[in-house]
Structure formats: structure tokens, C-alpha cells
Design a protein around this motif. Structure first.
Motif, PDB file in Angstrom:
ATOM      1  N   THR A 132       4.362  -8.025  46.342  1.00 36.18           N
ATOM      2  CA  THR A 132       5.673  -7.887  45.270  1.00 36.18           C
ATOM      3  C   THR A 132       5.080  -8.873  44.315  1.00 36.18           C
ATOM      4  O   THR A 132       5.033  -8.512  43.151  1.00 36.18           O
ATOM      5  CB  THR A 132       7.378  -8.154  45.681  1.00 36.18           C
ATOM      6  N   ARG A 136       3.807  -8.586  40.001  1.00 37.85           N
ATOM      7  CA  ARG A 136       4.893  -9.694  38.844  1.00 37.85           C
ATOM      8  C   ARG A 136       3.397 -10.316  38.513  1.00 37.85           C
ATOM      9  O   ARG A 136       3.730 -11.008  37.558  1.00 37.85           O
ATOM     10  CB  ARG A 136       5.263 -10.565  39.670  1.00 37.85           C
ATOM     11  N   GLU A 167       8.962  -4.331  38.720  1.00 35.49           N
ATOM     12  CA  GLU A 167       8.472  -5.688  38.854  1.00 35.49           C
ATOM     13  C   GLU A 167       7.218  -6.265  37.963  1.00 35.49           C
ATOM     14  O   GLU A 167       7.239  -7.214  37.119  1.00 35.49           O
ATOM     15  CB  GLU A 167       7.868  -5.800  40.347  1.00 35.49           C
ATOM     16  N   THR A 170       8.825  -5.535  33.825  1.00 39.50           N
ATOM     17  CA  THR A 170       9.780  -7.048  33.754  1.00 39.50           C
ATOM     18  C   THR A 170       8.877  -8.302  33.363  1.00 39.50           C
ATOM     19  O   THR A 170       9.114  -8.855  33.028  1.00 39.50           O
ATOM     20  CB  THR A 170      10.662  -7.398  34.720  1.00 39.50           C
ATOM     21  N   ALA A 171       7.595  -8.452  34.316  1.00 39.55           N
ATOM     22  CA  ALA A 171       7.492  -9.452  34.445  1.00 39.55           C
ATOM     23  C   ALA A 171       6.601  -9.753  33.125  1.00 39.55           C
ATOM     24  O   ALA A 171       6.316 -10.983  32.429  1.00 39.55           O
ATOM     25  CB  ALA A 171       5.955 -10.060  35.432  1.00 39.55           C
TER      26      ALA A 171
END
Length: 376
Positions: A132, A136, A167, A170-171
């Protein structure tokens, strides 16, 4: 490449002048707290300012020396990352990059496209991890790259649906928003590039420019070439129409990519890599500007695809090698002929752009058949 950069007299010469003169001038403006105001040659997103300012971290070097050193470090980062990705798979992405980049002669060392490509390559390799945190990081690198030169945002087009997409995207959005807000607060006229970008015409090295060159050489079109907005562009009747058609094709390419993403049924480890390569190819061939340094992007993305044995882009990747060689033949070697519209110049540009067009078509077809039209 360093020797050619030191001499800088190959073909038309002056390849390094963009760093010596233009980048150095912009660096002085950034030191005064402003983006280039009303400068027709500044057509880059605000994040590009970070790359232009970065040679300042080496105060004991000249601006040019610092810029080249940072470019070499970015090149090394790409090579090491590709070699690490290759190590367990018996693939050849690193070799493709190492042997392909010199086909562009010393152009990559005198533009900031290697730095931008490094962000895209590292983003794609991070997105291939199961972690994860890596997703990101990959998204953040893509967001940073998008604010440097827009196209690295396309590295996210093929992320697998679900958690990875959430993920990474959004990052990317958070990184781009925070950096944009920071640069807007610290510097004036951070969004001035939007005014200049809208005024661009059809550059002589673009696909549309090749069509206009052929029409002019055969007496079907009475236009001419002028130096405008930091590049040689065609002026005359129907040029604006050609530019509008290019923009419509870019929109159509984006629409096709969205359709592909909605229809795709099968994701392999190579799908995000293949999708990014195909997307950048489509946006390159529909652009009003296809400068030789654009090939740095395509070589980097092709090299990433070749780190996966499940890629469907292998034949497309190897088309980039002759396209890169023809690009450096057009500039700087035969650039006088390209600008004058002589038959040697037209022939080189027609071959290079024909290869890119064929590569884009093959890439789109292989991406679709590999993930949408899956055999029963």
C-alpha cells in the motif's frame, strides 16, 4: 553524449543553448520570486520551476554544470530502477534504456525530460508492488510528474480497479494540489503558462506539420515557417484548422482510453505499464508539437514495459529505436532542411512520424485485444 554536448556543433549546433540562455534566465526570475511573466516560451506547469531551480543546490558549479549533473543523476536513477526490476525476470528494460537513449545524441542532457521520465518510470515501478505504501509513493510521484510536465499523469491510467486505484489516484491528487498551492503562494504568476500554451500553433516536427510540409513542397499550400513561441511553426491558411483537428484527436484519444478502462476485463502485471506507454504514444502523435526530446518519454516507458515478460508492447517498444534515431537526424543534424521544407528534411520527418503513428495504432490494438478482447 557528454562529448557531443561539450562540442555542441553537431548539425545545426546550439542544442545546449536552451539551458545556457533560457533555463538560466528563468532561474534568475525564480530567484526574484516570480514565474516568467508574459513569456511566450514558458509553457510548462508550475512544477517545472522546481527542475529549473534545482541546479542551485550546487553553488560550487555553474548553472549549466549543475543542470547536466542532475540530468545524469536522474538517468542513473532510471537505469538502477530498471536493472532492479529486470533482475529476477530475465528481461531487458535497463539495456533498452541504456542503449536507446544515446540514439538521441546529446539532446537528453540539454532538456529536463530525463528528470520527468525518471518520475514516471519510478511511479510505474512503485505501482507494480503489492505494498500500500508503494502504491501511494507511485501515485505521489505521478502527481509530482504531472505538475512538472503533465504527461506523467497518464502513468495512472492502467492501475488495477479497486484499492490500488484509490490509493494511487488519491496520493497523486493530494501531492499535485499541495505542491500547486505551495508554488502559488511562494511565487507570482504561477498559472501564467496557461495563456502561452493556448497560443501554440503547429510545429514543423508534428504529424500535422509533416502534412503541411508535403503540401507546401508540392505547391498545394502557400504557407511559410516562422519562429514563434520558442519554436518553428507553420503559418498560413488552414494552419488553425490543422491545429484544431489535432486537439480533437487528442480528445478522441482520451475518450478511447476511458472506454478501454471501462471495458477492460483482464489485468496482468504488465497492463499498467502497457497502458501508460500506449496512452503517451497516443497523446504524442496527436500533439501539435513532437519535439525530439519527446522520445525520451517513450524510450523510458518502453523500457518499463520490457521489465515484464507479460507485456504486449514488445514490438511497439522496438519501433522506438529507429524513431529515436530519426528524431536526432531531424534535429540537430538536418534541422535546416526540416525548417526549409526540402525533400531530405520532409523524408526524415515523414519516416519518424509514420513510425510513431504506426506504433500508436499497434499499441492501441494490442492493449485492447490483450485486456478487452480476451480469447475464450
Amino acid at each position: 553524449m557528454l562529448y557531443l554536448l561539450h562540442r555542441d556543433d553537431f548539425g545545426i549546433g546550439g542544442v545546449a543553448s536552451e539551458v545556457h540562455v533560457l533555463y538560466r534566465h528563468w532561474y534568475g526570475l525564480f530567484a526574484q520570486g516570480t514565474f516568467p511573466p508574459d513569456d511566450a516560451t514558458w509553457q510548462y506547469p508550475p512544477g517545472a520551476g522546481l527542475v529549473i531551480m534545482s541546479p542551485g543546490i550546487f553553488p560550487w558549479l555553474t548553472y549549466f554544470q549543475g543542470f547536466v549533473l542532475l540530468t545524469l543523476l536522474a538517468d542513473a536513477a532510471v537505469t538502477v530502477a530498471l536493472a532492479h526490476a529486470d533482475s529476477a525476470r530475465l528481461t531487458h528494460g535497463a539495456w533498452f534504456w541504456v542503449l536507446g537513449l544515446p540514439l538521441l545524441l546529446h539532446i537528453p542532457l540539454a532538456r529536463y525530460d530525463v528528470q520527468t521520465t525518471a518520475l514516471a518510470v519510478l511511479a510505474l515501478l512503485a505501482l507494480g508492488s503489492r505494498s500500500t505504501a508503494a502504491h501511494r509513493v507511485g501515485g505521489a510521484l505521478a502527481g509530482l510528474g504531472a505538475l512538472v510536465k503533465v504527461w506523467p499523469a497518464l502513468t495512472l491510467i492502467g492501475t488495477p480497479r479497486g484499492r490500488t486505484t484509490r490509493e494511487a489516484w488519491t496520493a497523486a491528487a493530494v501531492t499535485a494540489a499541495v505542491l500547486l498551492a505551495t508554488l502559488t503562494l511562494l511565487f507570482s504568476d504561477a498559472l501564467g503558462f496557461l495563456r502561452q500554451q493556448g497560443n501554440r500553433g503547429v510545429q514543423i516536427e508534428s504529424l500535422g506539420g509533416t502534412g503541411l510540409a508535403l503540401a507546401r513542397a508540392t505547391g498545394l499550400w502557400p504557407g511559410s515557417v516562422q519562429f514563434r513561441y520558442g519554436a518553428y511553426e507553420y503559418v498560413g491558411p488552414y494552419v488553425s484548422t490543422v491545429g484544431h483537428v489535432a486537439l480533437l484527436l487528442t480528445v478522441a484519444a482520451f475518450g478511447w482510453l476511458l472506454l478501454w478502462r471501462m471495458r477492460a476485463r483482464t489485468w496482468t502485471a504488465a497492463t499498467p505499464l502497457d497502458a501508460a506507454f500506449a496512452a503517451v504514444l497516443l497523446f504524442t502523435v496527436t500533439s501539435r508539437v513532437i519535439s525530439p526530446q519527446y522520445m525520451v518519454w517513450l524510450l523510458g516507458l518502453a523500457a518499463v514495459c520490457l521489465t515484464s515478460r507479460s507485456t504486449v508492447m514488445r514490438p511497439v517498444a522496438f519501433l522506438m529505436l529507429p524513431a529515436a534515431a530519426l528524431s536526432s537526424l531531424a534535429y540537430p543534424v538536418l534541422y535546416v532542411d526540416v525548417a526549409a521544407g526540402t525533400w531530405p528534411g520532409i523524408t526524415v520527418m515523414a519516416l519518424r512520424n509514420g513510425l510513431l503513428l504506426a506504433a500508436a495504432a499497434v499499441a492501441a490494438r494490442r492493449l485492447w485485444t490483450g485486456s478487452v478482447s480476451v480469447p475464450a
